[in-house]
Design a protein around this motif. Sequence first.
Motif, PDB file in Angstrom:
ATOM      1  N   LEU A  42      -5.440 -13.692  -6.002  1.00  0.00           N
ATOM      2  CA  LEU A  42      -5.851 -12.698  -5.015  1.00  0.00           C
ATOM      3  C   LEU A  42      -7.370 -12.529  -4.946  1.00  0.00           C
ATOM      4  O   LEU A  42      -7.911 -12.095  -3.930  1.00  0.00           O
ATOM      5  CB  LEU A  42      -5.211 -11.339  -5.339  1.00  0.00           C
ATOM      6  N   ASN A  43      -8.046 -12.833  -6.031  1.00  0.00           N
ATOM      7  CA  ASN A  43      -9.504 -12.623  -6.114  1.00  0.00           C
ATOM      8  C   ASN A  43      -9.878 -11.171  -5.832  1.00  0.00           C
ATOM      9  O   ASN A  43     -10.841 -10.875  -5.115  1.00  0.00           O
ATOM     10  CB  ASN A  43     -10.244 -13.547  -5.128  1.00  0.00           C
ATOM     11  N   LEU A  44      -9.071 -10.276  -6.391  1.00  0.00           N
ATOM     12  CA  LEU A  44      -9.328  -8.849  -6.261  1.00  0.00           C
ATOM     13  C   LEU A  44      -9.374  -8.230  -7.643  1.00  0.00           C
ATOM     14  O   LEU A  44      -8.689  -8.700  -8.566  1.00  0.00           O
ATOM     15  CB  LEU A  44      -8.237  -8.162  -5.434  1.00  0.00           C
ATOM     16  N   SER A  45     -10.123  -7.158  -7.792  1.00  0.00           N
ATOM     17  CA  SER A  45     -10.186  -6.463  -9.068  1.00  0.00           C
ATOM     18  C   SER A  45      -8.930  -5.643  -9.266  1.00  0.00           C
ATOM     19  O   SER A  45      -8.255  -5.280  -8.287  1.00  0.00           O
ATOM     20  CB  SER A  45     -11.399  -5.535  -9.097  1.00  0.00           C
ATOM     21  N   PRO A  46      -8.601  -5.331 -10.527  1.00  0.00           N
ATOM     22  CA  PRO A  46      -7.440  -4.470 -10.764  1.00  0.00           C
ATOM     23  C   PRO A  46      -7.535  -3.149 -10.020  1.00  0.00           C
ATOM     24  O   PRO A  46      -6.516  -2.622  -9.547  1.00  0.00           O
ATOM     25  CB  PRO A  46      -7.458  -4.268 -12.283  1.00  0.00           C
ATOM     26  N   ALA A  47      -8.754  -2.611  -9.895  1.00  0.00           N
ATOM     27  CA  ALA A  47      -8.921  -1.328  -9.191  1.00  0.00           C
ATOM     28  C   ALA A  47      -8.546  -1.467  -7.717  1.00  0.00           C
ATOM     29  O   ALA A  47      -7.874  -0.591  -7.139  1.00  0.00           O
ATOM     30  CB  ALA A  47     -10.356  -0.850  -9.321  1.00  0.00           C
ATOM     31  N   SER A  48      -8.972  -2.558  -7.080  1.00  0.00           N
ATOM     32  CA  SER A  48      -8.640  -2.785  -5.671  1.00  0.00           C
ATOM     33  C   SER A  48      -7.137  -2.965  -5.496  1.00  0.00           C
ATOM     34  O   SER A  48      -6.539  -2.472  -4.542  1.00  0.00           O
ATOM     35  CB  SER A  48      -9.385  -4.011  -5.141  1.00  0.00           C
ATOM     36  N   ILE A  49      -6.539  -3.689  -6.438  1.00  0.00           N
ATOM     37  CA  ILE A  49      -5.092  -3.911  -6.365  1.00  0.00           C
ATOM     38  C   ILE A  49      -4.342  -2.606  -6.544  1.00  0.00           C
ATOM     39  O   ILE A  49      -3.367  -2.322  -5.837  1.00  0.00           O
ATOM     40  CB  ILE A  49      -4.664  -4.946  -7.426  1.00  0.00           C
ATOM     41  N   ARG A  50      -4.812  -1.781  -7.493  1.00  0.00           N
ATOM     42  CA  ARG A  50      -4.152  -0.482  -7.717  1.00  0.00           C
ATOM     43  C   ARG A  50      -4.212   0.377  -6.463  1.00  0.00           C
ATOM     44  O   ARG A  50      -3.271   1.120  -6.152  1.00  0.00           O
ATOM     45  CB  ARG A  50      -4.789   0.250  -8.896  1.00  0.00           C
ATOM     46  N   SER A  51      -5.302   0.289  -5.732  1.00  0.00           N
ATOM     47  CA  SER A  51      -5.441   1.070  -4.495  1.00  0.00           C
ATOM     48  C   SER A  51      -4.393   0.647  -3.467  1.00  0.00           C
ATOM     49  O   SER A  51      -3.758   1.494  -2.818  1.00  0.00           O
ATOM     50  CB  SER A  51      -6.848   0.883  -3.916  1.00  0.00           C
ATOM     51  N   VAL A  52      -4.188  -0.665  -3.346  1.00  0.00           N
ATOM     52  CA  VAL A  52      -3.186  -1.156  -2.404  1.00  0.00           C
ATOM     53  C   VAL A  52      -1.780  -0.794  -2.884  1.00  0.00           C
ATOM     54  O   VAL A  52      -0.915  -0.409  -2.085  1.00  0.00           O
ATOM     55  CB  VAL A  52      -3.318  -2.678  -2.225  1.00  0.00           C
ATOM     56  N   LEU A  53      -1.539  -0.894  -4.193  1.00  0.00           N
ATOM     57  CA  LEU A  53      -0.233  -0.527  -4.738  1.00  0.00           C
ATOM     58  C   LEU A  53       0.084   0.939  -4.444  1.00  0.00           C
ATOM     59  O   LEU A  53       1.228   1.288  -4.109  1.00  0.00           O
ATOM     60  CB  LEU A  53      -0.199  -0.789  -6.243  1.00  0.00           C
ATOM     61  N   ALA A  54      -0.917   1.790  -4.578  1.00  0.00           N
ATOM     62  CA  ALA A  54      -0.719   3.216  -4.295  1.00  0.00           C
ATOM     63  C   ALA A  54      -0.373   3.439  -2.825  1.00  0.00           C
ATOM     64  O   ALA A  54       0.491   4.265  -2.484  1.00  0.00           O
ATOM     65  CB  ALA A  54      -1.976   3.994  -4.668  1.00  0.00           C
ATOM     66  N   GLU A  55      -1.010   2.667  -1.958  1.00  0.00           N
ATOM     67  CA  GLU A  55      -0.725   2.772  -0.523  1.00  0.00           C
ATOM     68  C   GLU A  55       0.711   2.336  -0.223  1.00  0.00           C
ATOM     69  O   GLU A  55       1.434   3.001   0.534  1.00  0.00           O
ATOM     70  CB  GLU A  55      -1.706   1.892   0.258  1.00  0.00           C
ATOM     71  N   LEU A  56       1.122   1.246  -0.836  1.00  0.00           N
ATOM     72  CA  LEU A  56       2.487   0.756  -0.627  1.00  0.00           C
ATOM     73  C   LEU A  56       3.516   1.730  -1.196  1.00  0.00           C
ATOM     74  O   LEU A  56       4.612   1.875  -0.648  1.00  0.00           O
ATOM     75  CB  LEU A  56       2.648  -0.620  -1.273  1.00  0.00           C
ATOM     76  N   GLU A  57       3.154   2.404  -2.264  1.00  0.00           N
ATOM     77  CA  GLU A  57       4.041   3.411  -2.832  1.00  0.00           C
ATOM     78  C   GLU A  57       4.172   4.597  -1.884  1.00  0.00           C
ATOM     79  O   GLU A  57       5.267   5.149  -1.691  1.00  0.00           O
ATOM     80  CB  GLU A  57       3.521   3.859  -4.193  1.00  0.00           C
ATOM     81  N   GLN A  58       3.080   4.987  -1.278  1.00  0.00           N
ATOM     82  CA  GLN A  58       3.122   6.096  -0.316  1.00  0.00           C
ATOM     83  C   GLN A  58       3.976   5.748   0.897  1.00  0.00           C
ATOM     84  O   GLN A  58       4.628   6.616   1.484  1.00  0.00           O
ATOM     85  CB  GLN A  58       1.703   6.450   0.135  1.00  0.00           C
ATOM     86  N   ARG A  59       3.995   4.503   1.256  1.00  0.00           N
ATOM     87  CA  ARG A  59       4.810   4.055   2.381  1.00  0.00           C
ATOM     88  C   ARG A  59       6.300   3.969   2.016  1.00  0.00           C
ATOM     89  O   ARG A  59       7.142   3.703   2.865  1.00  0.00           O
ATOM     90  CB  ARG A  59       4.345   2.680   2.867  1.00  0.00           C
ATOM     91  N   GLY A  60       6.617   4.164   0.742  1.00  0.00           N
ATOM     92  CA  GLY A  60       8.004   4.113   0.312  1.00  0.00           C
ATOM     93  C   GLY A  60       8.515   2.718   0.040  1.00  0.00           C
ATOM     94  O   GLY A  60       9.720   2.512  -0.111  1.00  0.00           O
ATOM     95  N   LEU A  61       7.609   1.734  -0.053  1.00  0.00           N
ATOM     96  CA  LEU A  61       8.012   0.351  -0.275  1.00  0.00           C
ATOM     97  C   LEU A  61       8.049  -0.010  -1.750  1.00  0.00           C
ATOM     98  O   LEU A  61       8.788  -0.914  -2.144  1.00  0.00           O
ATOM     99  CB  LEU A  61       7.061  -0.596   0.462  1.00  0.00           C
ATOM    100  N   LEU A  62       7.239   0.644  -2.558  1.00  0.00           N
ATOM    101  CA  LEU A  62       7.196   0.396  -3.995  1.00  0.00           C
ATOM    102  C   LEU A  62       7.401   1.699  -4.745  1.00  0.00           C
ATOM    103  O   LEU A  62       7.216   2.789  -4.194  1.00  0.00           O
ATOM    104  CB  LEU A  62       5.851  -0.222  -4.405  1.00  0.00           C
ATOM    105  N   ALA A  63       7.774   1.580  -6.004  1.00  0.00           N
ATOM    106  CA  ALA A  63       7.948   2.759  -6.865  1.00  0.00           C
ATOM    107  C   ALA A  63       7.478   2.398  -8.260  1.00  0.00           C
ATOM    108  O   ALA A  63       7.539   1.231  -8.670  1.00  0.00           O
ATOM    109  CB  ALA A  63       9.394   3.208  -6.877  1.00  0.00           C
TER     110      ALA A  63
END
Length: 352
Positions: A42-63
């Motif tokens: 992905l060439n992304l930092s863990p912090a950037s990835i965590r931000s996207v994961l949080a967004e996907l969680e808010q959308r109800g796609l991840l938990a």
Amino acid sequence: MSPTPITEMTDRARAIFRLVVEGYLESGQPVGSKTLAGGSGLNLSPASIRSVLAELEQRGLLAAPHTSAGRMPTDTGLRLFVDAMMQVAEPTDHERAAIRQRLDEKGPIEQALEEASALLSDLSGAAGMVMVPAREPRLAQVSLTALDANRVLAILVAEDGQVENRILTLPVEAMGTSLEQASNFLTARARGRTLAEAARSVAAEIASERSALDEASRDLVARGIATWTEDSAKRPVLIVRGQAKLLDEMALGDIERVRSLLDDLESKQSVASLLERAREAEATRIFIGSENRLFSLSGSSVIAAPYRDREGRVVGVLGVIGPTRLNYARVVPMVDFTARQLGKRIGQMEQS
């Protein structure tokens, strides 16, 4: 919650979502940001990835099952992945050959159905299921006898000698000749046919007023045929093989879920009712977790497809049941291929 349209997700979010789902389906474990940052390209930092994961969680796609754990797809997320992102992997030549070989073995239809259920279990690593259609014998004779003013005993004699008695609740106003005439009429139309086939033929003849029956006999036959047609929808038989494969190490970590799933499988009529929903489908259907009430507690998924006779009529349903982390991309085409091969086998048996 309705799945987020795939077009509303950024390329980055789609890439991370796919990696989380595929990682979970492979391992059965939540996927963390460090894992994604380490070997995903992905060439992304863990912090950037965590931000996207949080967004996907808010959308109800991840938990996140635990505060410090990674993410895993929700049932809504799995549905989005299966419908919009999954790339199926067709069965290998070896798998196709194994399916053909086991279903082509000589023997009665019951043996082929048993083989199909066990085969699906072996290839998927989950439990295989086959819903067996109710098989109706071909009739040789129909006899009607009055029991009282409101009940008639129908005696159905099959070509193979089997005899079945059914009591019909009918307001019989004229006994005697009407019953005899109705019996002769039914025997003539039912001989060599199944009850369902005879019912369609008789109903059409009565509806077109081509029958020579008097009014009392016509009413008796029409009511009897309607009752038989409803009664002939016998409870389907469900063959389940491979339940032990549901008891893997990861499943035993959630023993209540496993117990709930095994209880569901014991209630075969309820499972058969779910499979009935796949009868009218042109393609394989996927039921994920809480989408169906039956498996909402056990968090299980069902992949099912109808199989047909040589005339193209749906005669049953087969499929796989297991945890929501089933390898959908591999199992879906496998179930579809097995359904088609079983249909060919049934067609061969009907011709011989």
